[in-house]
Scaffold this motif. Sequence first.
Motif, short mmCIF file in Angstrom:
data_model
loop_
_atom_site.label_atom_id
_atom_site.label_comp_id
_atom_site.label_asym_id
_atom_site.label_seq_id
_atom_site.Cartn_x
_atom_site.Cartn_y
_atom_site.Cartn_z
N HIS A 4 2.06 14.54 -30.94
CA HIS A 4 1.95 15.59 -31.95
C HIS A 4 0.47 15.74 -32.30
O HIS A 4 -0.34 14.85 -32.00
CB HIS A 4 2.72 15.21 -33.21
CG HIS A 4 4.21 15.22 -33.05
ND1 HIS A 4 4.88 14.33 -32.25
CD2 HIS A 4 5.16 16.00 -33.62
CE1 HIS A 4 6.18 14.58 -32.31
NE2 HIS A 4 6.37 15.58 -33.14
N ARG A 5 0.13 16.84 -32.94
CA ARG A 5 -1.24 17.00 -33.40
C ARG A 5 -1.26 17.70 -34.76
O ARG A 5 -0.33 18.44 -35.10
CB ARG A 5 -2.08 17.79 -32.40
CG ARG A 5 -1.66 19.23 -32.21
CD ARG A 5 -2.48 19.87 -31.09
NE ARG A 5 -2.09 21.26 -30.86
CZ ARG A 5 -2.55 22.00 -29.85
NH1 ARG A 5 -3.41 21.47 -28.96
NH2 ARG A 5 -2.16 23.24 -29.71
N GLN A 6 -2.32 17.41 -35.48
CA GLN A 6 -2.48 18.03 -36.79
C GLN A 6 -3.94 18.38 -37.00
O GLN A 6 -4.81 17.50 -37.01
CB GLN A 6 -1.99 17.11 -37.90
CG GLN A 6 -1.98 17.76 -39.27
CD GLN A 6 -1.22 16.95 -40.29
OE1 GLN A 6 -1.00 15.75 -40.13
NE2 GLN A 6 -0.81 17.59 -41.36
N TYR A 46 -4.52 13.65 -32.86
CA TYR A 46 -3.33 13.56 -32.01
C TYR A 46 -2.62 12.24 -32.29
O TYR A 46 -3.23 11.17 -32.28
CB TYR A 46 -3.74 13.65 -30.54
CG TYR A 46 -4.06 15.05 -30.11
CD1 TYR A 46 -5.21 15.71 -30.58
CD2 TYR A 46 -3.23 15.75 -29.24
CE1 TYR A 46 -5.50 17.00 -30.22
CE2 TYR A 46 -3.53 17.05 -28.86
CZ TYR A 46 -4.66 17.67 -29.35
OH TYR A 46 -4.94 18.97 -28.97
N TYR A 47 -1.31 12.35 -32.54
CA TYR A 47 -0.49 11.20 -32.88
C TYR A 47 0.57 10.96 -31.81
O TYR A 47 1.24 11.91 -31.38
CB TYR A 47 0.22 11.43 -34.22
CG TYR A 47 -0.69 11.59 -35.41
CD1 TYR A 47 -1.14 12.84 -35.80
CD2 TYR A 47 -1.09 10.48 -36.15
CE1 TYR A 47 -1.98 13.00 -36.89
CE2 TYR A 47 -1.91 10.63 -37.26
CZ TYR A 47 -2.36 11.89 -37.61
OH TYR A 47 -3.17 12.03 -38.70
N CYS A 48 0.73 9.72 -31.45
CA CYS A 48 1.83 9.33 -30.58
C CYS A 48 3.06 9.05 -31.44
O CYS A 48 2.95 8.47 -32.53
CB CYS A 48 1.43 8.08 -29.80
SG CYS A 48 2.69 7.50 -28.64
N ASN A 49 4.19 9.46 -30.95
CA ASN A 49 5.45 9.32 -31.69
C ASN A 49 6.54 8.80 -30.76
O ASN A 49 6.69 9.33 -29.66
CB ASN A 49 5.83 10.68 -32.27
CG ASN A 49 7.28 10.79 -32.65
OD1 ASN A 49 8.04 11.57 -32.05
ND2 ASN A 49 7.71 10.01 -33.62
N GLN A 66 -1.45 5.61 -35.27
CA GLN A 66 -2.40 5.95 -36.32
C GLN A 66 -3.20 7.20 -36.02
O GLN A 66 -3.88 7.73 -36.91
CB GLN A 66 -3.34 4.77 -36.57
CG GLN A 66 -2.63 3.57 -37.19
CD GLN A 66 -3.59 2.50 -37.64
OE1 GLN A 66 -4.66 2.32 -37.05
NE2 GLN A 66 -3.21 1.78 -38.68
N GLY A 67 -3.15 7.67 -34.80
CA GLY A 67 -3.82 8.92 -34.46
C GLY A 67 -5.17 8.71 -33.81
O GLY A 67 -5.85 7.70 -34.04
N VAL A 84 -0.19 2.28 -30.04
CA VAL A 84 -1.64 2.27 -30.11
C VAL A 84 -2.17 3.37 -29.20
O VAL A 84 -1.94 3.36 -27.99
CB VAL A 84 -2.22 0.91 -29.67
CG1 VAL A 84 -3.74 0.96 -29.70
CG2 VAL A 84 -1.69 -0.21 -30.57
N GLU A 85 -2.87 4.32 -29.82
CA GLU A 85 -3.42 5.45 -29.07
C GLU A 85 -4.87 5.17 -28.69
O GLU A 85 -5.58 4.46 -29.41
CB GLU A 85 -3.37 6.74 -29.90
CG GLU A 85 -1.99 7.14 -30.35
CD GLU A 85 -1.83 7.06 -31.85
OE1 GLU A 85 -1.06 7.85 -32.41
OE2 GLU A 85 -2.48 6.18 -32.45
#
Length: 121
Positions: free
Chosen positions: A37-39, A93-96, A113-114, A5-6
């Motif tokens: 990560h980011r997209q 931004y996504y946590c992985n 979920q970003g 959970v971000e």
Amino acid sequence: QVQLVESGGGLVQAGGSLRLSCAASGRILNRNVIGWHRQAPGNQRELVASITRDGRTNYTDSVKGRFTISRDNASNTVYLQMNSLKPEDTAVYYCNANIFSLITSRWSHYWGQGTQVTVSS
């Protein structure tokens, strides 16, 4: 299973700061690497920073000196402190989490979920 959970995204002016948090729960095995990560729209997802359980870090060149990744193993929380933000840092931004099982000798990969980060010029 692992849940991520971000939190902490938002809108900030260029030069400002934000801190992202990623709270992990579930089966967090000892050998793991957690990263951000980011997209951005129209771009591929890219690794921003990662940290191992024993604190070894890795950063993409564009954020070195501006972003700091850290973790609290007791609470299974990973943080990304982002300073001197630039408009080009705008992205989701996504946590992985990447977790290795000694039983199966395999890595499992989990994603949050970003959270949106928007940097205005």
